[in-house]
Design an enzyme around this catalytic site. Structure first.
Site, short mmCIF file in Angstrom:
data_model
loop_
_atom_site.label_atom_id
_atom_site.label_comp_id
_atom_site.label_asym_id
_atom_site.label_seq_id
_atom_site.Cartn_x
_atom_site.Cartn_y
_atom_site.Cartn_z
N LYS A 46 58.59 13.28 128.15
CA LYS A 46 59.42 12.67 127.11
C LYS A 46 59.15 11.18 126.98
O LYS A 46 58.95 10.65 125.88
CB LYS A 46 60.91 12.90 127.43
CG LYS A 46 61.37 14.34 127.20
CD LYS A 46 62.76 14.61 127.78
CE LYS A 46 63.10 16.09 127.66
NZ LYS A 46 64.39 16.47 128.25
N GLN A 58 69.20 14.29 131.71
CA GLN A 58 68.38 15.47 132.00
C GLN A 58 69.19 16.48 132.82
O GLN A 58 69.81 16.12 133.81
CB GLN A 58 67.11 15.03 132.76
CG GLN A 58 66.11 16.15 132.98
CD GLN A 58 65.52 16.71 131.69
OE1 GLN A 58 65.33 15.99 130.71
NE2 GLN A 58 65.23 17.99 131.67
N ASP A 107 70.40 14.69 122.45
CA ASP A 107 70.22 16.09 122.84
C ASP A 107 71.12 17.02 122.00
O ASP A 107 70.93 18.23 122.01
CB ASP A 107 70.59 16.28 124.31
CG ASP A 107 69.37 16.47 125.20
OD1 ASP A 107 68.34 16.94 124.70
OD2 ASP A 107 69.46 16.15 126.40
#
Ligand code: GUN
Length: 303
Positions: free
Chosen positions: A51, A95, A118
């Site tokens: 990422k 994460q 997200d």
């Protein structure tokens, strides 16, 4: 037809580049993404590295925060509140999975919805459920993107989603519904799972179990999207899935990536499918980049 996630990712990345430059021109700073990685889950480390690398290629500033794995929920909440307040940070990504001692629900709730790249905050989930514009979860949004960019019709088709996770299954079903598919969501308690899956024109597998979806789940000619990324280390399982010819390659590597769909069955029966690796995985990252740029554009008044 192989639905090439790398090609689609590169297209999306190319579209992001001038938008990131426009943010910079307008504000004299690049779009900014903060990534929080707690602990040393090897898969998470790889995801985060990919990422931040991709972000760098587009001109997105990234900051990876790796607090001590023993950090408390309260201290992690404090970290997020600081990121919420920092004006040069447009996106915050926590994460997952978080270590067991951390209350993940509380953490995801603390991320400012406008920085929730997200799309996991209940506010953004609510926008999705009620059909309003908002930050969409990256993996399911990437699936819609690859179907559309390959001219695969969604409206009026029977779509079956296997898996009901908050990250993939549920938002995937809602996004397919938004595209006017007739949607069925299956899970571990579904009766006659193979039979339900065979009704699918578009079958999306997001279960997290290697090669669980086999020939008896796939109607010949269906479009199959394999969201699973599983690493197998058992040679016998590798032979069962990939055949004995593959054993030497497997033994050299010691592990192999496999999706939730049996790769041979999928290639034989599907009219179009996403391979593993090289299918859905790269799209998740591409959509994260797009969400980060959109967050920056919104926060800086560019859109
Ligand atoms: N862990 C596995 N997939 C994801 C994802 O898309 N986002 C985050 N934050 N964590 C993940």
């Amino acid at each position: 037809m192989i639905l090439d996630g790398i090609r689609t990712r590169d297209q999306i990345k190319a579209e992001c580049l001038p938008r990131a430059q426009a943010v910079y021109k307008h504000t004299r700073r690049p779009p900014g993404l903060a990534v929080i990685l707690v602990g040393s889950n090897p898969a998470s480390q790889v995801y985060v590295r990919n990422k931040t690398k991709t972000a760098g290629e587009i001109g997105i500033y990234t900051e990876t925060l790796s607090p001590d794995p023993s950090i408390s929920t309260d201290d992690l909440l404090r970290l997020i509140r600081i990121l919420n307040l920092r004006s040069e940070i447009d996106g915050i990504l926590v994460q997952l999975p978080l270590p067991d001692h951390i209350d993940a629900q509380k953490i995801l709730l603390a991320v400012a919805p406008e920085k929730d790249v997200d799309g996991f905050h209940p506010y953004n989930m609510g926008l999705l459920t009620t059909g309003r514009a908002g930050m969409r979860p990256c993996t399911p949004a990437g699936v819609i993107e690859i179907l559309k960019r390959n001219d695969i019709p969604i409206a009026g088709r029977n779509a079956v989603v296997v898996g009901r996770s908050t990250i993939v299954g549920k938002p995937m079903a809602l996004l397919l519904l938004e595209e006017n598919a007739t949607v069925t969501v299956c899970h571990s308690k579904t009766a006659d799972l193979p039979g339900v899956c065979r009704t699918a024109d578009i079958l999306v597998a997001a279960i997290g179990r290697p090669a669980m979806v086999t020939a008896d789940f796939i109607r010949p000619g269906a479009v199959v999207v394999d969201v699973g990324i599983n690493s197998i280390t058992d040679p016998q399982q590798a032979v069962e899935i990939f055949g004995a010819d593959n054993l030497a390659t497997f033994e050299k590597r010691g592990s192999q990536l496999v999706g939730d769909v049996h790769p041979g069955d999928m290639a034989r029966l599907a009219s179009a499918y996403t391979p593993v690796p090289g299918g859905v995985g790269p799209l998740t990252i591409a959509m994260l980049m797009r969400n980060t740029i959109e967050a920056a554009e919104r926060r800086t008044g560019l859109c």
